[in-house]
Design an enzyme around this catalytic site. Structure first.
Site, PDB file in Angstrom:
ATOM      1  N   SER A 141      -3.912  -1.543  -0.743  1.00  0.00           N
ATOM      2  CA  SER A 141      -3.082  -0.282  -1.042  1.00  0.00           C
ATOM      3  C   SER A 141      -4.389   1.008   0.111  1.00  0.00           C
ATOM      4  O   SER A 141      -4.916   0.641  -0.327  1.00  0.00           O
ATOM      5  CB  SER A 141      -2.784  -0.753  -2.011  1.00  0.00           C
ATOM      6  OG  SER A 141      -2.238   0.707  -2.382  1.00  0.00           O
ATOM      7  N   TYR A 154      -5.476  -0.565 -11.174  1.00  0.00           N
ATOM      8  CA  TYR A 154      -4.768  -0.392  -9.681  1.00  0.00           C
ATOM      9  C   TYR A 154      -5.535   0.145  -8.877  1.00  0.00           C
ATOM     10  O   TYR A 154      -6.033  -0.043  -7.806  1.00  0.00           O
ATOM     11  CB  TYR A 154      -3.828   0.129  -9.776  1.00  0.00           C
ATOM     12  CG  TYR A 154      -2.787  -0.528  -9.027  1.00  0.00           C
ATOM     13  CD1 TYR A 154      -2.207  -1.129  -8.642  1.00  0.00           C
ATOM     14  CD2 TYR A 154      -2.496   0.649  -7.904  1.00  0.00           C
ATOM     15  CE1 TYR A 154      -1.793  -1.676  -7.083  1.00  0.00           C
ATOM     16  CE2 TYR A 154      -2.191   0.186  -6.571  1.00  0.00           C
ATOM     17  CZ  TYR A 154      -0.981  -0.767  -6.145  1.00  0.00           C
ATOM     18  OH  TYR A 154      -0.845  -1.551  -5.372  1.00  0.00           O
ATOM     19  N   LYS A 158      -7.896  -2.148  -6.352  1.00  0.00           N
ATOM     20  CA  LYS A 158      -8.241  -2.490  -5.102  1.00  0.00           C
ATOM     21  C   LYS A 158      -8.833  -1.378  -4.462  1.00  0.00           C
ATOM     22  O   LYS A 158      -9.140  -2.248  -3.225  1.00  0.00           O
ATOM     23  CB  LYS A 158      -6.335  -1.143  -4.872  1.00  0.00           C
ATOM     24  CG  LYS A 158      -4.719  -1.673  -5.134  1.00  0.00           C
ATOM     25  CD  LYS A 158      -5.166  -3.081  -4.837  1.00  0.00           C
ATOM     26  CE  LYS A 158      -3.338  -4.084  -5.338  1.00  0.00           C
ATOM     27  NZ  LYS A 158      -3.302  -4.563  -4.484  1.00  0.00           N
TER      28      LYS A 158
END
Length: 273
Positions: A141, A154, A158
């Protein structure tokens, strides 16, 4: 890498980016095994695709972070299509957990967003080195290059996905193993739409993504993935502006952090949906 006649596995492929990438691989002449936890949806999509690509599409439900399930997928692909040439580690989870995230939330996110990639590479890369060829695609991402407002779990995982992809490329790139790392911003997928529900834990991260740039379709991202594999690019950036943001971050970290603090404050001050 020319994907025509290659054997591919795509995880998290019952919908979203995974399904779109699988369809593009099929269009380009690859044979594809798709896998996902959602058995009903996965098998329904495989049945639909079999109408046009019969004999080149296979569905095996499973957990992309579970080594036994990964082994089942690899064996099934080898049985029906031949040795696996390309692995797309696409399965992932989001959420909006910060310092309130429990150990269980952290562990679940690490397992799916990072360890799933590690376990797949552990199973495939040694064989690719022996053969002198193979290709690993990581879906990370833009959050893995920058950060994610509102979600520590997250952002951190990532970053881990990007770091592992970098390590694979550095360690095995000269031994015939290609590596690409997909780092989009907003993509219109179920993962993003979870945050559109008022009051959900992912609402702030979703608003941050939507405010940062265009929200692309999964098909647009899949086109970028196919082009990136063909060019053997390490970074695949469907949103080209991410590269400029990343350069700005590296050029002046303190300035970048101050800018992100202002961005986060503006989002938090704005009324929620």
């Amino acid at each position: 890498m020319n994907v025509t006649h290659q054997v591919a596995i795509v995880t998290g492929a019952a919908g979203g980016i995974g399904l779109a990438v699988a369809e593009r691989l099929l269009e380009e002449g690859a044979s594809v095994l798709i896998t996902d936890l959602d058995r009903a949806r996965l098998e329904g999509e495989a049945e639909r695709l079999a109408g046009e690509y019969r004999g080149r599409i296979l569905a095996v439900a499973g957990d992309a972070s579970n080594e036994v399930d990964l082994q089942r997928c690899i064996r099934a692909a080898e049985r029906d299509f031949g040795p696996v040439d390309l692995f797309v580690a696409n399965a992932g989870i989001g959420g909006g957990a910060g310092l309130d995230a429990t150990d269980e939330q952290w562990q679940r996110t690490i397992e799916i967003n990072v360890m799933a990639h590690v376990r797949a590479a552990r199973l495939l890369v040694p064989g690719w080195v022996e053969r002198g060829r193979g290709y690993f695609v990581t879906t990370a991402s833009a959050a893995g290059l920058l950060t994610q407002v509102g979600s520590a779990t997250y952002a951190v995982t990532k970053h881990g996905a990007v770091a592992f992809a970098e390590w694979l490329a550095v360690t095995y790139g000269a031994k015939g193993v290609g590596v690409s790392c997909l780092c989009p911003m907003g993509v219109d997928t179920p993962l993003l739409r979870e945050g559109s529900v008022p009051g959900s834990e992912a609402e702030l991260p979703t608003r941050a993504v939507a405010a940062a740039g265009a929200v692309l379709t999964a098909q647009q991202v899949a086109d970028s993935v196919i082009a990136g594999i063909a060019a053997e690019d390490f970074l695949i950036l469907p949103h080209p502006e991410v590269l400029e943001y990343f350069r700005g971050k590296g050029a002046d970290y303190d300035r970048w952090i101050a800018g992100m603090q202002r961005f986060a404050a503006a989002l938090e001050a704005a009324p929620m949906s």
